[in-house]
Write a protein that holds these residues in place. Structure first.
Motif, PDB file in Angstrom:
ATOM      1  N   LEU A  30      18.707 -37.925  28.098  1.00  0.00           N
ATOM      2  CA  LEU A  30      19.077 -38.026  29.141  1.00  0.00           C
ATOM      3  C   LEU A  30      18.165 -39.942  30.004  1.00  0.00           C
ATOM      4  CD1 LEU A  30      20.596 -38.028  31.609  1.00  0.00           C
ATOM      5  CD2 LEU A  30      18.444 -36.811  33.002  1.00  0.00           C
ATOM      6  N   VAL A  31      17.167 -39.856  29.200  1.00  0.00           N
ATOM      7  CA  VAL A  31      16.334 -41.002  29.674  1.00  0.00           C
ATOM      8  C   VAL A  31      17.228 -41.685  28.867  1.00  0.00           C
ATOM      9  CG1 VAL A  31      13.718 -41.751  29.361  1.00  0.00           C
ATOM     10  CG2 VAL A  31      13.645 -39.720  29.867  1.00  0.00           C
ATOM     11  N   LEU A  32      17.267 -41.906  27.336  1.00  0.00           N
ATOM     12  CA  LEU A  32      18.061 -43.018  26.736  1.00  0.00           C
ATOM     13  C   LEU A  32      19.183 -43.125  26.858  1.00  0.00           C
ATOM     14  CD1 LEU A  32      17.339 -40.836  22.659  1.00  0.00           C
ATOM     15  CD2 LEU A  32      15.632 -42.984  23.670  1.00  0.00           C
ATOM     16  N   GLY A  33      19.868 -42.831  27.526  1.00  0.00           N
ATOM     17  CA  GLY A  33      21.289 -43.598  28.169  1.00  0.00           C
ATOM     18  C   GLY A  33      20.630 -44.187  29.510  1.00  0.00           C
ATOM     19  N   LEU A  34      19.640 -44.220  29.829  1.00  0.00           N
ATOM     20  CA  LEU A  34      19.892 -44.934  31.609  1.00  0.00           C
ATOM     21  C   LEU A  34      19.793 -46.140  31.173  1.00  0.00           C
ATOM     22  CD1 LEU A  34      15.950 -42.461  33.141  1.00  0.00           C
ATOM     23  CD2 LEU A  34      19.084 -42.542  33.767  1.00  0.00           C
ATOM     24  N   PRO A  35      19.053 -46.997  30.150  1.00  0.00           N
ATOM     25  CA  PRO A  35      19.536 -48.248  30.525  1.00  0.00           C
ATOM     26  C   PRO A  35      20.635 -48.631  30.927  1.00  0.00           C
ATOM     27  CG  PRO A  35      17.557 -47.639  29.113  1.00  0.00           C
ATOM     28  CD  PRO A  35      18.285 -46.696  28.930  1.00  0.00           C
ATOM     29  N   MET A  40      25.192 -50.696  34.364  1.00  0.00           N
ATOM     30  CA  MET A  40      26.658 -50.270  34.612  1.00  0.00           C
ATOM     31  C   MET A  40      26.520 -50.081  35.762  1.00  0.00           C
ATOM     32  SD  MET A  40      28.239 -48.674  31.016  1.00  0.00           S
ATOM     33  CE  MET A  40      29.593 -48.413  31.758  1.00  0.00           C
ATOM     34  N   LEU A  41      26.286 -49.262  36.347  1.00  0.00           N
ATOM     35  CA  LEU A  41      26.033 -48.959  37.952  1.00  0.00           C
ATOM     36  C   LEU A  41      25.170 -49.868  38.599  1.00  0.00           C
ATOM     37  CD1 LEU A  41      25.173 -47.194  40.511  1.00  0.00           C
ATOM     38  CD2 LEU A  41      23.164 -47.009  39.758  1.00  0.00           C
ATOM     39  N   PHE A  42      24.567 -51.055  38.553  1.00  0.00           N
ATOM     40  CA  PHE A  42      24.623 -52.148  39.280  1.00  0.00           C
ATOM     41  C   PHE A  42      25.662 -53.158  39.142  1.00  0.00           C
ATOM     42  CE2 PHE A  42      20.206 -50.614  39.967  1.00  0.00           C
ATOM     43  CZ  PHE A  42      19.842 -51.080  41.322  1.00  0.00           C
ATOM     44  N   PHE A  43      26.501 -52.997  38.245  1.00  0.00           N
ATOM     45  CA  PHE A  43      27.520 -54.203  37.456  1.00  0.00           C
ATOM     46  C   PHE A  43      28.726 -53.615  38.486  1.00  0.00           C
ATOM     47  CE2 PHE A  43      31.402 -55.380  35.369  1.00  0.00           C
ATOM     48  CZ  PHE A  43      31.290 -56.538  35.158  1.00  0.00           C
ATOM     49  N   ALA A  44      28.864 -52.259  38.551  1.00  0.00           N
ATOM     50  CA  ALA A  44      29.473 -51.885  39.887  1.00  0.00           C
ATOM     51  C   ALA A  44      29.484 -52.279  41.228  1.00  0.00           C
ATOM     52  CB  ALA A  44      29.582 -50.375  39.826  1.00  0.00           C
ATOM     53  N   LEU A  45      27.999 -52.080  41.896  1.00  0.00           N
ATOM     54  CA  LEU A  45      27.619 -52.379  43.134  1.00  0.00           C
ATOM     55  C   LEU A  45      28.116 -53.810  42.746  1.00  0.00           C
ATOM     56  CD1 LEU A  45      24.271 -49.968  43.220  1.00  0.00           C
ATOM     57  CD2 LEU A  45      26.307 -49.663  43.971  1.00  0.00           C
ATOM     58  N   ALA A  46      27.336 -54.862  42.412  1.00  0.00           N
ATOM     59  CA  ALA A  46      28.147 -56.392  42.481  1.00  0.00           C
ATOM     60  C   ALA A  46      29.521 -56.821  42.445  1.00  0.00           C
ATOM     61  CB  ALA A  46      27.360 -56.835  41.606  1.00  0.00           C
ATOM     62  N   SER A  47      30.108 -55.733  41.644  1.00  0.00           N
ATOM     63  CA  SER A  47      31.533 -55.958  41.833  1.00  0.00           C
ATOM     64  C   SER A  47      32.156 -55.930  43.347  1.00  0.00           C
ATOM     65  CB  SER A  47      31.898 -55.037  40.739  1.00  0.00           C
ATOM     66  OG  SER A  47      32.041 -55.347  39.941  1.00  0.00           O
ATOM     67  N   ILE A  48      31.443 -54.812  43.448  1.00  0.00           N
ATOM     68  CA  ILE A  48      31.688 -53.866  44.912  1.00  0.00           C
ATOM     69  C   ILE A  48      31.865 -55.000  46.347  1.00  0.00           C
ATOM     70  CG2 ILE A  48      31.395 -51.709  47.372  1.00  0.00           C
ATOM     71  CD1 ILE A  48      31.186 -50.084  44.849  1.00  0.00           C
ATOM     72  N   GLY A  94      21.857 -55.938  35.105  1.00  0.00           N
ATOM     73  CA  GLY A  94      23.551 -56.114  35.064  1.00  0.00           C
ATOM     74  C   GLY A  94      24.557 -56.289  36.588  1.00  0.00           C
ATOM     75  N   LEU A  95      23.619 -56.294  37.211  1.00  0.00           N
ATOM     76  CA  LEU A  95      24.208 -57.607  38.928  1.00  0.00           C
ATOM     77  C   LEU A  95      24.006 -58.224  38.328  1.00  0.00           C
ATOM     78  CD1 LEU A  95      23.448 -55.886  42.118  1.00  0.00           C
ATOM     79  CD2 LEU A  95      21.587 -57.321  41.791  1.00  0.00           C
ATOM     80  N   SER A 217      34.041 -48.235  26.865  1.00  0.00           N
ATOM     81  CA  SER A 217      33.012 -49.260  26.985  1.00  0.00           C
ATOM     82  C   SER A 217      31.833 -48.331  26.758  1.00  0.00           C
ATOM     83  CB  SER A 217      32.896 -49.677  28.040  1.00  0.00           C
ATOM     84  OG  SER A 217      32.314 -49.298  28.889  1.00  0.00           O
ATOM     85  N   THR A 218      31.044 -47.252  26.929  1.00  0.00           N
ATOM     86  CA  THR A 218      29.932 -46.716  26.715  1.00  0.00           C
ATOM     87  C   THR A 218      29.580 -45.700  25.175  1.00  0.00           C
ATOM     88  OG1 THR A 218      30.066 -45.804  29.396  1.00  0.00           O
ATOM     89  CG2 THR A 218      28.258 -44.902  27.148  1.00  0.00           C
ATOM     90  N   PHE A 219      30.985 -45.866  24.671  1.00  0.00           N
ATOM     91  CA  PHE A 219      31.273 -45.304  23.078  1.00  0.00           C
ATOM     92  C   PHE A 219      30.002 -47.281  21.909  1.00  0.00           C
ATOM     93  CE2 PHE A 219      32.996 -45.524  19.092  1.00  0.00           C
ATOM     94  CZ  PHE A 219      32.775 -44.673  18.644  1.00  0.00           C
ATOM     95  N   LEU A 220      31.051 -48.263  22.505  1.00  0.00           N
ATOM     96  CA  LEU A 220      30.919 -48.928  22.023  1.00  0.00           C
ATOM     97  C   LEU A 220      29.577 -49.537  22.034  1.00  0.00           C
ATOM     98  CD1 LEU A 220      33.930 -51.122  22.830  1.00  0.00           C
ATOM     99  CD2 LEU A 220      33.284 -49.757  20.516  1.00  0.00           C
ATOM    100  N   THR A 221      29.137 -49.808  23.009  1.00  0.00           N
ATOM    101  CA  THR A 221      27.666 -50.383  23.991  1.00  0.00           C
ATOM    102  C   THR A 221      26.816 -49.178  23.754  1.00  0.00           C
ATOM    103  OG1 THR A 221      27.707 -49.667  26.416  1.00  0.00           O
ATOM    104  CG2 THR A 221      28.513 -51.499  25.155  1.00  0.00           C
ATOM    105  N   TYR A 222      26.549 -47.924  23.555  1.00  0.00           N
ATOM    106  CA  TYR A 222      25.506 -47.430  23.678  1.00  0.00           C
ATOM    107  C   TYR A 222      25.920 -46.122  22.357  1.00  0.00           C
ATOM    108  CZ  TYR A 222      22.347 -43.365  24.568  1.00  0.00           C
ATOM    109  OH  TYR A 222      21.320 -42.389  24.497  1.00  0.00           O
TER     110      TYR A 222
END
Length: 313
Positions: A30-35, A40-48, A94-95, A217-222
């Motif tokens: 889980l830690v490996l996937g956090l960055p 992506m979370l802050f990218f989404a928040l910026a979009s909103i 991401g923001l 996109s997660t498949f591609l980037t992670y």
């Protein structure tokens, strides 16, 4: 800008040994996937948040805020010494990326003529794919040659060049026919949020469009960079495989977009795209080797080329 973001993004999954430190009681996986998750979370928040910013300050202000924020995140990433500081850095990146992305979409929406606006989106996504492909190669080469941390400083330098180009050449805006927007009654942030998330179309958008797109996109980037490295593929070669994905987006995307758009419409095209993304992930899971992963990469490139345009429509 997308070259800079991709230059740094391609190496983030490969830094798992550098920043693989315990965070509370979270598992190593889980830690490996956090960055990437935080980015992506802050990218989404910026979009909103972008809609409110654009309506008050305009697209150019948000674009410049995005450039400064993303640049700050890249510098923070380069200087990070632990997982917590790296998560903060990727969140800021991401923001900024989200602000910049939505500012470009807002700019294109200023055009009233549908054909010109559609052409604008096509050029925008073509430029984005080319930038991501170039950044992947530059990032992979830099990681093999100079080390992971240097990649973020190179990405920052590329972003600075983009910012200089904005201030020097991107001063005047030419629209074939500016879009006219009427005045609306202002609502509070809470009223906007309730109205937004209670709309069935919004729920359908998240479940049927946004989730499949970001899973792919997660498949591609992670997943793909980690899987490729575990099979002996170097960072530079991972970047070259990203170019392969981009080639299918650029050259097959416009042809397939016109074909599906005229015969099936945007709604059915998006359903086909989601099904093809699922098929690509299934191929990668069933095969379990580099051949299956590369086949999934190609299929995702084909799908992205026509499905993203349908999402805009």
């Amino acid at each position: 800008v997308f070259s800079a973001l991709s230059t740094s993004g391609v190496v983030v999954p490969l830094m798992r040994e550098t920043f693989c430190q315990p965070v509370g009681k979270l598992s190593k996986e889980l830690v490996l996937g956090l960055p990437i998750s935080f980015e992506m979370l802050f990218f989404a928040l910026a979009s909103i948040a972008s809609g409110r910013i654009v309506s008050r300050k305009g697209w150019r202000f948000m674009m410049r805020v995005g450039l400064v924020t993303a640049g700050t995140g890249l510098l923070m990433s380069g200087f990070s010494s632990g997982m917590i500081s790296f998560l903060a850095a990727r969140s800021v990146t991401g923001l900024g990326a989200g602000f910049f992305f939505m500012s470009m979409r807002s700019l294109i929406h200023l055009e009233k003529q549908g054909e010109v606006r559609s052409a604008g989106f096509a050029h925008f996504y073509s430029a984005m794919v080319v930038g991501l492909a170039i950044g992947a190669v530059v990032g992979g080469f830099a990681a093999d040659t100079f080390g992971y941390s240097s990649v973020f400083f190179i990405a920052f330098a590329i972003l600075v060049i983009a910012a200089v180009c904005d201030f020097v050449w991107f001063r005047e805006l030419l629209l074939m026919e500016p879009a006219a927007y009427g005045k609306h009654d202002r609502m509070s942030l809470r009223q906007n949020a309730v109205l937004f998330f209670s709309d069935p179309r919004v729920i359908g958008f998240f479940l049927l469009i946004l989730v499949p797109t970001y899973v792919a996109s997660t498949f591609l980037t992670y997943y793909f960079p980690i899987f490729a490295e575990s099979n002996g593929v170097g960072s530079a070669d991972v970047g070259r495989l990203f170019i392969l994905n981009g080639i299918f987006v650029i050259y097959l995307g416009p042809v397939l977009s016109g074909f599906f758009g005229k015969r099936l419409g945007a709604g059915r095209t998006m359903i086909i795209g989601s099904a093809m993304w699922a098929a690509a992930l299934a191929i990668a899971a069933i095969e379990g080797n580099m051949y299956g992963a590369v086949a999934a990469l190609v299929l995702m490139g084909i799908t992205e080329g026509f499905c993203v345009n349908a999402q805009n429509d």
